[in-house]
Design a protein around this motif. Structure first.
Motif, PDB file in Angstrom:
ATOM      1  N   VAL A  38       7.471  -3.859   6.314  1.00  0.00           N
ATOM      2  CA  VAL A  38       8.030  -3.336   5.067  1.00  0.00           C
ATOM      3  C   VAL A  38       9.494  -3.759   5.039  1.00  0.00           C
ATOM      4  CG1 VAL A  38       8.565  -1.283   3.709  1.00  0.00           C
ATOM      5  CG2 VAL A  38       6.530  -1.310   5.160  1.00  0.00           C
ATOM      6  N   PHE A  39       9.906  -4.383   3.958  1.00  0.00           N
ATOM      7  CA  PHE A  39      11.294  -4.835   3.853  1.00  0.00           C
ATOM      8  C   PHE A  39      12.081  -3.850   3.003  1.00  0.00           C
ATOM      9  CE2 PHE A  39      14.492  -7.864   1.911  1.00  0.00           C
ATOM     10  CZ  PHE A  39      15.317  -7.861   3.019  1.00  0.00           C
ATOM     11  N   ALA A  40      12.948  -3.072   3.639  1.00  0.00           N
ATOM     12  CA  ALA A  40      13.801  -2.099   2.960  1.00  0.00           C
ATOM     13  C   ALA A  40      15.124  -2.781   2.625  1.00  0.00           C
ATOM     14  CB  ALA A  40      14.034  -0.886   3.850  1.00  0.00           C
ATOM     15  N   ASP A  61       0.550   2.517   5.478  1.00  0.00           N
ATOM     16  CA  ASP A  61       0.720   3.527   4.437  1.00  0.00           C
ATOM     17  C   ASP A  61       2.046   4.243   4.643  1.00  0.00           C
ATOM     18  OD1 ASP A  61      -1.729   3.048   3.187  1.00  0.00           O
ATOM     19  OD2 ASP A  61      -2.788   4.467   4.480  1.00  0.00           O
ATOM     20  N   MET A  62       2.666   4.637   3.533  1.00  0.00           N
ATOM     21  CA  MET A  62       3.947   5.339   3.586  1.00  0.00           C
ATOM     22  C   MET A  62       3.742   6.755   3.054  1.00  0.00           C
ATOM     23  SD  MET A  62       5.736   2.838   4.797  1.00  0.00           S
ATOM     24  CE  MET A  62       7.438   3.303   4.660  1.00  0.00           C
ATOM     25  N   GLU A  63       4.173   7.733   3.820  1.00  0.00           N
ATOM     26  CA  GLU A  63       4.056   9.148   3.437  1.00  0.00           C
ATOM     27  C   GLU A  63       5.397   9.614   2.880  1.00  0.00           C
ATOM     28  OE1 GLU A  63       1.283  11.029   3.694  1.00  0.00           O
ATOM     29  OE2 GLU A  63       0.122   9.369   4.531  1.00  0.00           O
ATOM     30  N   ASP A  64       5.612   9.415   1.592  1.00  0.00           N
ATOM     31  CA  ASP A  64       6.829   9.896   0.947  1.00  0.00           C
ATOM     32  C   ASP A  64       6.521  10.146  -0.533  1.00  0.00           C
ATOM     33  OD1 ASP A  64       7.019   7.419  -0.460  1.00  0.00           O
ATOM     34  OD2 ASP A  64       8.230   6.561   1.136  1.00  0.00           O
ATOM     35  N   LYS A  87      -2.362   5.382  -6.905  1.00  0.00           N
ATOM     36  CA  LYS A  87      -2.823   6.772  -6.978  1.00  0.00           C
ATOM     37  C   LYS A  87      -3.448   7.124  -5.647  1.00  0.00           C
ATOM     38  CE  LYS A  87      -3.785   6.652 -11.946  1.00  0.00           C
ATOM     39  NZ  LYS A  87      -2.740   5.770 -12.239  1.00  0.00           N
ATOM     40  N   ALA A  88      -3.206   8.321  -5.167  1.00  0.00           N
ATOM     41  CA  ALA A  88      -3.765   8.770  -3.878  1.00  0.00           C
ATOM     42  C   ALA A  88      -5.255   8.537  -3.866  1.00  0.00           C
ATOM     43  CB  ALA A  88      -3.441  10.238  -3.651  1.00  0.00           C
ATOM     44  N   GLY A  89      -5.758   8.041  -2.760  1.00  0.00           N
ATOM     45  CA  GLY A  89      -7.171   7.777  -2.611  1.00  0.00           C
ATOM     46  C   GLY A  89      -7.600   6.422  -3.120  1.00  0.00           C
ATOM     47  N   HIS A 143       8.565   1.906  -3.972  1.00  0.00           N
ATOM     48  CA  HIS A 143       7.838   0.916  -3.181  1.00  0.00           C
ATOM     49  C   HIS A 143       7.337  -0.141  -4.153  1.00  0.00           C
ATOM     50  CE1 HIS A 143       7.543   3.167   0.622  1.00  0.00           C
ATOM     51  NE2 HIS A 143       7.533   4.237  -0.163  1.00  0.00           N
ATOM     52  N   LEU A 144       7.454  -1.396  -3.775  1.00  0.00           N
ATOM     53  CA  LEU A 144       6.963  -2.496  -4.598  1.00  0.00           C
ATOM     54  C   LEU A 144       5.819  -3.211  -3.899  1.00  0.00           C
ATOM     55  CD1 LEU A 144      10.386  -4.012  -5.719  1.00  0.00           C
ATOM     56  CD2 LEU A 144       8.885  -2.474  -7.012  1.00  0.00           C
ATOM     57  N   PHE A 145       4.878  -3.719  -4.655  1.00  0.00           N
ATOM     58  CA  PHE A 145       3.724  -4.469  -4.141  1.00  0.00           C
ATOM     59  C   PHE A 145       2.935  -3.654  -3.115  1.00  0.00           C
ATOM     60  CE2 PHE A 145       6.853  -7.437  -5.725  1.00  0.00           C
ATOM     61  CZ  PHE A 145       6.098  -8.144  -6.642  1.00  0.00           C
ATOM     62  N   TYR A 146       2.785  -2.361  -3.426  1.00  0.00           N
ATOM     63  CA  TYR A 146       2.128  -1.436  -2.492  1.00  0.00           C
ATOM     64  C   TYR A 146       0.671  -1.800  -2.255  1.00  0.00           C
ATOM     65  CZ  TYR A 146       1.604   2.947   0.038  1.00  0.00           C
ATOM     66  OH  TYR A 146       1.381   3.892   1.019  1.00  0.00           O
ATOM     67  N   ARG A 147       0.017  -2.475  -3.182  1.00  0.00           N
ATOM     68  CA  ARG A 147      -1.378  -2.879  -2.968  1.00  0.00           C
ATOM     69  C   ARG A 147      -1.502  -3.850  -1.786  1.00  0.00           C
ATOM     70  NH1 ARG A 147      -4.291  -4.218  -7.360  1.00  0.00           N
ATOM     71  NH2 ARG A 147      -2.670  -4.037  -8.912  1.00  0.00           N
ATOM     72  N   HIS A 148      -0.402  -4.488  -1.402  1.00  0.00           N
ATOM     73  CA  HIS A 148      -0.409  -5.466  -0.318  1.00  0.00           C
ATOM     74  C   HIS A 148       0.096  -4.887   1.010  1.00  0.00           C
ATOM     75  CE1 HIS A 148      -1.269  -8.448  -3.350  1.00  0.00           C
ATOM     76  NE2 HIS A 148      -0.260  -7.983  -4.059  1.00  0.00           N
TER      77      HIS A 148
END
Length: 146
Positions: A41-43, A125-128, A143-145, A116-121
């Motif tokens: 993940v690039f922050a 997982d990030m819990e925030d 969306k969750a799930g 977060h960007l491009f989360y499908r890739h």
């Protein structure tokens, strides 16, 4: 805590002067950032190029151009640390790690990721509570799930 106005690479050969505020603050999960910056993940923060100036050590900077994408990054020839990159929109992208180090180890609140960007890739997982855009920030949200 205020945003640091100077950043240095690990060896101190290169110093950047930062002015103003970032255009975007994000955690990027795209394949290009993972490969290009060698992290899951690039922050980072994105800045108008005029607000990121090499104050000292330009002769110690090297540039790597991505072989297939409109990306490049500037790194110190001495220590190898990436100081900033340029994304496909022409923005200067600075790793959050540089700002955290310049601030004594903690990232200033004004620079904390807002999305977060491009989360499908993602590969993790990030819990925030940040919005998780499946692609860019103008696209659908995770969306969750899903």
């Amino acid at each position: 805590m205020t945003i640091p106005t100077t950043l240095e690479c690990l060896c101190g050969q290169v110093r950047l002067r930062i002015d103003g505020a970032p255009v975007a603050r994000a955690n990027c999960h795209c394949q290009a950032c993972r490969d290009f910056y060698a992290t899951p993940v690039f922050a980072a923060t994105a800045w108008e190029p005029a607000h990121v100036l090499v104050e000292r050590g330009a002769e110690h900077l090297a540039t790597y151009h991505h072989r297939t994408r409109q990306l490049e990054r500037q790194f110190c020839r001495q220590c190898g640390e990436t100081l900033f990159g340029t994304n496909r929109l022409g923005m200067s992208v600075i790793p959050n790690s540089l700002f955290a180090r310049a601030s004594g180890g903690a990232l200033p609140e004004a620079l904390e990721p807002a999305m977060h960007l491009f989360y499908r890739h993602r590969v993790v997982d990030m819990e925030d509570q940040l919005p998780k855009f499946l692609d860019g920030w103008d696209g659908p949200l995770h969306k969750a799930g899903f």
